[in-house]
Design a protein around this motif. Structure first.
Motif, PDB file in Angstrom:
ATOM      1  N   PRO A 164      37.659  55.240   4.012  1.00  0.00           N
ATOM      2  CA  PRO A 164      36.914  54.486   2.994  1.00  0.00           C
ATOM      3  C   PRO A 164      36.851  52.985   3.271  1.00  0.00           C
ATOM      4  O   PRO A 164      35.850  52.349   2.943  1.00  0.00           O
ATOM      5  N   VAL A 165      37.903  52.406   3.869  1.00  0.00           N
ATOM      6  CA  VAL A 165      37.943  50.943   4.001  1.00  0.00           C
ATOM      7  C   VAL A 165      38.257  50.492   5.432  1.00  0.00           C
ATOM      8  O   VAL A 165      37.465  49.800   6.067  1.00  0.00           O
ATOM      9  N   PHE A 166      39.425  50.874   5.954  1.00  0.00           N
ATOM     10  CA  PHE A 166      39.927  50.284   7.191  1.00  0.00           C
ATOM     11  C   PHE A 166      39.037  50.574   8.401  1.00  0.00           C
ATOM     12  O   PHE A 166      38.683  49.663   9.159  1.00  0.00           O
ATOM     13  N   LEU A 167      38.681  51.828   8.621  1.00  0.00           N
ATOM     14  CA  LEU A 167      37.840  52.171   9.765  1.00  0.00           C
ATOM     15  C   LEU A 167      36.461  51.511   9.700  1.00  0.00           C
ATOM     16  O   LEU A 167      36.038  50.846  10.658  1.00  0.00           O
ATOM     17  N   PRO A 168      35.719  51.668   8.593  1.00  0.00           N
ATOM     18  CA  PRO A 168      34.406  51.017   8.539  1.00  0.00           C
ATOM     19  C   PRO A 168      34.492  49.499   8.556  1.00  0.00           C
ATOM     20  O   PRO A 168      33.584  48.831   9.069  1.00  0.00           O
TER      21      PRO A 168
END
Length: 294
Positions: free
Chosen positions: A96-100
């Motif tokens: 949800p946050v870190f990868l994108p």
């Protein structure tokens, strides 16, 4: 450049393009910023594994994945029974946050970063050609998507095997599959997550063509990510949710069903393809018509 030199460049176009792509990926992966991003991503499974180990004392007792296929809590509950589930839990925690966000930084800087550092004009004089250069830039961002996802999965697999027992895997459907097949499902899940980021990567590349400031492009791309995530959480906007690039991201959980449930996965792939087509075309139209002064 003389006519003979131009003919030579055209004659070795494919090999030259592969060389440019190799150089671009190598440069990207050698940057200190890339190391920092990958280091943060690799640390997330470590923190999750240690937290679960401390909380449970390493004992079993985690329940099976619920029938709704809830990605985070269901996978996290299974980690103490089988360390392989840390791969799925880590991907659910970072997607949800870190990868994108990491992808947004790389994509936003792809073109704007070259412009702000004064190297974009040099690349076009090389001659790379605007279309070819843009394709190489996007391919390098896709390579980062895959590398970043594999870093999370590999870190989670190592930590899960170190801290918890591993063995047969209980699927979301309640059936059991062997550890070898479980590894295959984990690898397929990582690939699905990487593909899920392709649409956002195209959006970030488009933003990168709009400005000559690398920091500005990165901030705008990450800002769009946060905005879309907020919109996707508002029930009153449910009619628009299926068109948001992040809406089907968690469909990767369906890889752990027996058999694999493809409906939402296919919708996710189609949506990502739409974003790639629309924003890739927009990036090309903007970049090929842009006045390059730096």
């Amino acid at each position: 450049m003389s006519q003979a030199e131009a003919e030579q460049v055209r004659s070795r176009g494919p090999l030259w393009t592969l060389g440019l792509l190799r150089s671009e990926i190598t440069t990207l992966l050698r940057r200190h910023r890339t190391y920092a991003l990958l280091g943060v991503l690799a640390a997330v499974p470590v923190l999750i594994g240690i937290a679960v180990r401390i909380e449970t004392g390493g004992g079993g007792g985690g329940g099976a994945g619920g029938p709704d296929g809830g990605a985070g809590p269901a996978f996290l509950a299974q980690v103490t029974n089988n360390g392989l589930f840390l791969v799925f839990a880590a991907l659910a925690a970072t997607l949800p946050v870190f990868l994108p966000m990491a992808v947004g930084v790389v994509a936003g800087d792809a073109v704007a970063g070259e412009a702000s550092s004064g190297t974009l004009r040099y690349l076009l004089v090389a001659p790379a050609g605007r279309t070819r250069l843009l394709l190489v830039k996007y391919a390098s961002v896709l390579a980062f998507c895959l590398v970043a996802t594999l870093v999370v999965a590999a870190s989670a697999l190592a930590v899960g095997a170190l801290l918890f027992p591993v063995g047969e895997v209980t699927t979301i459907s309640g059936t059991r599959i062997g550890f070898g097949e479980g590894l295959v499902r984990a690898a397929l899940t990582a690939l699905v997550v990487a593909v899920s980021l392709t649409g956002f990567a195209a959006l970030g590349l488009f933003v990168s063509t709009l400005t000559g400031s690398g920091i500005g492009a990165m901030a705008a791309t990450v800002g769009l990510l946060i905005t879309v995530q907020i919109l996707d959480s508002i029930p009153q906007l449910s009619g628009a949710h299926p068109y948001l690039f992040s809406h089907y991201w968690m469909s990767f959980a369906d890889v752990l069903r027996e058999p694999v449930y493809w409906d939402d996965l296919i919708k996710n792939f189609q949506l990502q393809g739409l974003y790639v087509a629309v924003f890739g075309s927009a990036a090309w139209a903007r970049f090929t018509a842009k006045d390059i002064t730096a």
